[in-house]
Design a protein around this motif. Structure first.
Motif, PDB file in Angstrom:
ATOM      1  N   GLN A   1       0.833  -1.199   0.000  1.00  8.73           N
ATOM      2  CA  GLN A   1       0.000   0.000   0.000  1.00  8.73           C
ATOM      3  C   GLN A   1       0.865   1.247   0.000  1.00  8.73           C
ATOM      4  O   GLN A   1       1.936   1.273   0.615  1.00  8.73           O
ATOM      5  N   VAL A   2       0.388   2.277  -0.694  1.00 13.26           N
ATOM      6  CA  VAL A   2       1.030   3.587  -0.700  1.00 13.26           C
ATOM      7  C   VAL A   2      -0.037   4.604  -0.327  1.00 13.26           C
ATOM      8  O   VAL A   2      -1.096   4.668  -0.957  1.00 13.26           O
ATOM      9  N   SER A   3       0.222   5.394   0.706  1.00 15.56           N
ATOM     10  CA  SER A   3      -0.772   6.375   1.143  1.00 15.56           C
ATOM     11  C   SER A   3      -0.074   7.662   1.559  1.00 15.56           C
ATOM     12  O   SER A   3       1.122   7.657   1.903  1.00 15.56           O
ATOM     13  N   SER A   4      -0.794   8.763   1.525  1.00 15.93           N
ATOM     14  CA  SER A   4      -0.203  10.063   1.835  1.00 15.93           C
ATOM     15  C   SER A   4      -0.835  10.679   3.074  1.00 15.93           C
ATOM     16  O   SER A   4      -2.016  10.467   3.368  1.00 15.93           O
ATOM     17  N   SER A   5       0.004  11.427   3.803  1.00 22.01           N
ATOM     18  CA  SER A   5      -0.479  12.229   4.933  1.00 22.01           C
ATOM     19  C   SER A   5       0.576  13.260   5.250  1.00 22.01           C
ATOM     20  O   SER A   5       1.782  12.972   5.199  1.00 22.01           O
TER      21      SER A   5
END
Length: 374
Positions: free
Chosen positions: A190-194
Motif C-alpha cells: 500500500q502507498v498512502s499520503s499524509s
C-alpha cells in the motif's frame, strides 16, 4: 527497517526505474529502490541454472528507438554493439523475415490504429468493462507516432549489450550504488499520503516514508481513494524455458533473437552467452508457450526442430541441456494513468517494451544536465 525516510522512493528495479533512481541520485537526492524479489531487474531476471552460474531466464530484445541505445550505454557503462545477426521472426511454416522491417513496422502501426479505434468505440458505448485495452492501444499508438514512424523512411540496426543482458543489469546496479542509491527487499502492499509525505507499507506493516514516489504504470497498484493506492491481485502464469549449449562448430548462424509467429509450442529463442566465457560453445534460451512443455514427451524433438529451423543448430548435430527454467510472469493489466497522479506520486510509461518506455522517459523525465555523469 521501520519508518525509514528518503527524498525519493522507486518501486521496482526494472532497467527504466534503475535509470530514474540513478538520475535522481546524481541530482543530490536520497533515493531508495524497493524490490520485492532478492534479484534486481524486474522482468529482466537472471538466475543460476544447473551448474552454469548466472544466466538470463527471459528472452530480451531492445527495439530501435531514438537515443535509447546511446543512453543505456552511458548510464550503465555496458558497451552496446550492433547485433551480428539481426533478430528474425519465424512463420509457422518455417519462413524467416527480419524482426525489424518497414513493412512490419507499417503493419504494426495500422494494427494499433484499428485497435485504438475499436477500443475507444467500445469504451464510449460502454461495451467494454476492461479499460486496459484502451490504455494499451492509446499509449502504444502515441509511442509509435512519436518515436517509430520515422523509421518507415530510414533504417537503423538493432543493438544489444556486447557482453549480454546479465552484464548490463549488473553494471547498471553498480552505477546506481556508486551514485548513492539504496536498495531494500520490500514488497509494497500500500502507498498512502499524509502531511505531505508518502508512506509505503508491506503486508507485515513495515514502512518507508518518502516525499516523492516513482513507479511504472504497470506496478500493480490501484487507486482505492484519494491519497491511497493498494496492490491488487493480478493474473499470473508460469513461464517455462530451457537453456541449452551448442558447440560453436555446429551453429550455422549465431542468431541473437528469434520470435515465432503462431507457433503453438515455442515463443522465442535468444542467445544468452555470458561475459568471460571461455567455452567453445554458444548458449541459447528456448522459451515455451506452456509450462507443461517441460514435461512433455516431445520436448526434445520440439527443441531440436525449432533450433534447426532457425539455423541455430546444424542438422544432425547435438546440443546439451543446461537446465529448465520456470518463473512467474505477471499480466500487464490494471494500469495506472501516466504522469503525476497526485503531488509527489509519479507513474511512468510501461507496456512491456523497454525501448518504448525509455524513449518516453527520456523525452519527459530525465534531467539532461546529468547525462554521462557517473
Amino acid at each position: 527497517m521501520t519508518g525509514e525516510d528518503f527524498n525519493h522512493t522507486v518501486i521496482g528495479s526494472s532497467p527504466m526505474m534503475l535509470m530514474q533512481a540513478r538520475e535522481l541520485a546524481l541530482s543530490g537526492q536520497s533515493v531508495c529502490v524497493l524490490e520485492k524479489n532478492a534479484q534486481l531487474g524486474g522482468a529482466w531476471e537472471v538466475a543460476r541454472v544447473g551448474e552454469s552460474g548466472k544466466v538470463e531466464i527471459a528472452s530480451h530484445v531492445i527495439e530501435v528507438f531514438p537515443g535509447v541505445y546511446e543512453y543505456l550505454q552511458e548510464a550503465s557503462g555496458a558497451e552496446f554493439v550492433v547485433l551480428d545477426a539481426q533478430p528474425i521472426r519465424m512463420s509457422r511454416k518455417g519462413g524467416q523475415v527480419p524482426y525489424f522491417s518497414r513493412l512490419l513496422l507499417l503493419a504494426a502501426g495500422l494494427r494499433m490504429v484499428v485497435g485504438y479505434i475499436i477500443a475507444l468505440a467500445e469504451s464510449v458505448l460502454g461495451r467494454s468493462a476492461d479499460s486496459n485495452d484502451l490504455i494499451n492501444y492509446r499509449t502504444k499508438l502515441r509511442s509509435f507516432l512519436r518515436y517509430q514512424l520515422r523509421y518507415l523512411v530510414r533504417s537503423a540496426p538493432m543493438m544489444g549489450p556486447k557482453n549480454g543482458f546479465v552484464d548490463f543489469i549488473e553494471k547498471l546496479e553498480r552505477r546506481c550504488r556508486e551514485t548513492g542509491v539504496s536498495f531494500r527487499q520490500f514488497d509494497v502492499a500500500q502507498v498512502s499520503s499524509s502531511n505531505g509525505l508518502w508512506h509505503l507499507e508491506d503486508s507485515a506493516g513495515q514502512r518507508v516514508t518518502s516525499t516523492q514516489v516513482h513507479m511504472t504504470t504497470s506496478c500493480g497498484l490501484k487507486k482505492a481513494q484519494s491519497g491511497t493506492y493498494k496492490v491488487t491481485p493480478r493474473e499470473t502464469h508460469e513461464r517455462a524455458a530451457m537453456v541449452v549449449d551448442i558447440d560453436s562448430s555446429d551453429v550455422p548462424v549465431s542468431q541473437t533473437y528469434v520470435a515465432f509467429w503462431k507457433d503453438p509450442k515455442v515463443s522465442r529463442i535468444s542467445r544468452i552467452d555470458m561475459p568471460g566465457d571461455t567455452r567453445t560453445s554458444q548458449r541459447f534460451l528456448i522459451e515455451f508457450r506452456e509450462r507443461t512443455q517441460l514435461e512433455a514427451e516431445d520436448t526434445q524433438d520440439i527443441v531440436r526442430g525449432r533450433l534447426t529451423a532457425s539455423d541455430i543448430l546444424a542438422k544432425g548435430a547435438a546440443y546439451d541441456v543446461v537446465g529448465p527454467v520456470v518463473c512467474i510472469a505477471v499480466q500487464n493489466t490494471d494500469q495506472l494513468p501516466l504522469g503525476e497522479l497526485e503531488p509527489g506520486l509519479h507513474a511512468y510509461y510501461s507496456n512491456g517494451n523497454l525501448a518504448a518506455g525509455m524513449a518516453h522517459w527520456m523525452a519527459h523525465q530525465r534531467p539532461r544536465k546529468h547525462l554521462g555523469a557517473h
